[in-house]
Design an enzyme around this catalytic site. Structure first.
Site, short mmCIF file in Angstrom:
data_model
loop_
_atom_site.label_atom_id
_atom_site.label_comp_id
_atom_site.label_asym_id
_atom_site.label_seq_id
_atom_site.Cartn_x
_atom_site.Cartn_y
_atom_site.Cartn_z
N CYS A 91 0.89 -1.16 0.00
CA CYS A 91 0.00 0.00 0.00
C CYS A 91 0.92 1.20 0.00
O CYS A 91 1.57 1.49 0.99
CB CYS A 91 -0.91 0.03 1.22
SG CYS A 91 -1.83 1.59 1.31
N CYS B 184 -0.51 4.37 2.56
CA CYS B 184 -0.34 4.28 4.01
C CYS B 184 -0.01 2.84 4.33
O CYS B 184 1.12 2.42 4.21
CB CYS B 184 -1.56 4.80 4.75
SG CYS B 184 -3.14 4.23 4.14
N SER B 185 -0.97 2.07 4.74
CA SER B 185 -0.65 0.68 5.04
C SER B 185 -1.92 -0.16 5.03
O SER B 185 -2.13 -0.99 5.90
CB SER B 185 0.01 0.57 6.40
OG SER B 185 -0.89 1.00 7.38
N CYS B 186 -2.77 0.08 4.05
CA CYS B 186 -3.97 -0.73 3.92
C CYS B 186 -3.56 -2.19 3.83
O CYS B 186 -2.61 -2.53 3.14
CB CYS B 186 -4.75 -0.34 2.66
SG CYS B 186 -5.36 1.35 2.75
#
Lengths: 128, 202
Positions: free
Chosen positions: B107, B110-112
């Site tokens: 991702c 962000c950090s999905c």
């Protein structure tokens, strides 16, 4: 193949922080910040896509301010994003957050050894 | 705690800890969060949800061709058949590794991450170096994970976002023909389902 990912190999690649499937949270506060966000979302305060946007903005501005962004500061950004989300949505404001934080600091300073801090609202103000 | 210290002291709460407590007390007072629900969420993510859920999905797909077909055509439904669904993993896409194609998930924003199937993301997944480098040089990133693919294998990088989460269906390792679904699940690593690991029969 898995055998090839050893600690020694990982140390040679400092720019790619790695873990060994360790704890998902590094400290209890990280778990709490995470869980509060999930609970607020479940109660419909914001859509998850809205949260992702807020978080990625926060990460971007932290990077711009010089954070190497190696994953270890991730929940700090998370917390800042959650605070911002709550002030944007007028759930609370910066002053209230600051006052509550100082009350907790006072409670922390006055707790007995090994005891949990007990919040007294306005404690920080009356001391000042 | 040093033994020669005359009085024991509490470790003062850090700035972030105080901020979390401040937010928690305000939200609790406004009845916007429920402290019991918070504890339950923490416990669930710390102990119950993890890559094992994803490993079960993979093992089922390896064992049951009809399930695999459903998984590749509608991952969200196929994964919820096994009882996994939740706050962030609603729209899942499963991409299959083959002899020709290796998939890897990131991702970049962000950090999905597909929490219900993989738990919470590892530190490196959340880090800028991985997020930036995997797009530009996936082969180089794989090598840092100890994975070298044949020159002619195509590498596809999938960028997760708020609406779509990807899960890699790794190639079933050779020499696992007689294995039960449970035994197969034991072979599946979290990194393999992100695409940064290639599985072998142990």
């Amino acid at each position: 193949m898995k055998d090839q990912i050893k600690g020694s190999d990982l140390k040679r690649t400092p720019h790619l922080p790695h873990d060994e499937g360790g704890p998902v949270f590094n400290a209890p506060w990280e778990a709490k910040a995470f869980a509060m966000t999930v609970d607020l979302h479940k109660r419909g305060l914001f859509a998850w896509s809205e949260w992702c946007e807020t978080l990625s903005e926060e990460i971007k501005s932290a990077q711009a301010a010089g954070d190497p962004d190696l994953g270890d500061t991730y929940y700090k950004h998370w917390l800042s994003a959650l605070e911002r989300m709550m002030t944007t949505k007028k759930v609370t404001d910066v002053q209230s957050l600051r006052a509550a934080k100082e009350d907790w600091r006072a409670a922390d300073q006055h707790r007995g050894f090994g005891e949990a801090p007990v919040l007294v609202k306005g404690a920080a103000r009356s001391e000042a | 705690m040093p033994h020669d210290h005359p009085h024991p002291h509490n470790r003062p709460l850090s700035d972030v800890e105080l901020r979390v407590k401040a937010l928690e007390s305000i939200l609790t007072e406004k009845e916007l969060i429920d402290p019991e629900a918070i504890d339950l969420i923490v416990e669930t993510y710390e102990t119950k949800i993890g890559p094992r859920n994803g490993a079960r999905v993979v093992a089922r797909a390896w064992s049951d061709p009809a399930y695999k077909e459903r998984l590749l055509s509608d991952a969200t439904a196929a994964i919820s058949e096994l009882g996994f669904s939740g706050v962030q993993g609603e729209d899942m896409v499963v991409v299959e590794n083959t002899d020709e194609v290796h998939n890897i998930v990131v991702c970049t924003l962000c950090s999905c991450y597909p929490w219900p199937t993989l738990g919470l993301p590892p530190v490196w997944y959340k880090a800028a170096p991985y997020r930036a480098k995997v797009v530009k040089d996936p082969r180089g990133v794989l090598e840092e994970f100890g994975v070298t693919l044949p020159e002619d294998t195509e590498i596809r990088v999938w960028d997760s976002n708020a609406e779509l989460r990807y899960l890699v269906l790794p190639k079933r390792p050779d020499g696992t023909d007689g294995m039960t679904e449970e035994q197969l699940a034991e072979l599946v690593t979290r990194d393999a389902m992100i695409g940064t690991d290639v599985l072998t029969a142990q």
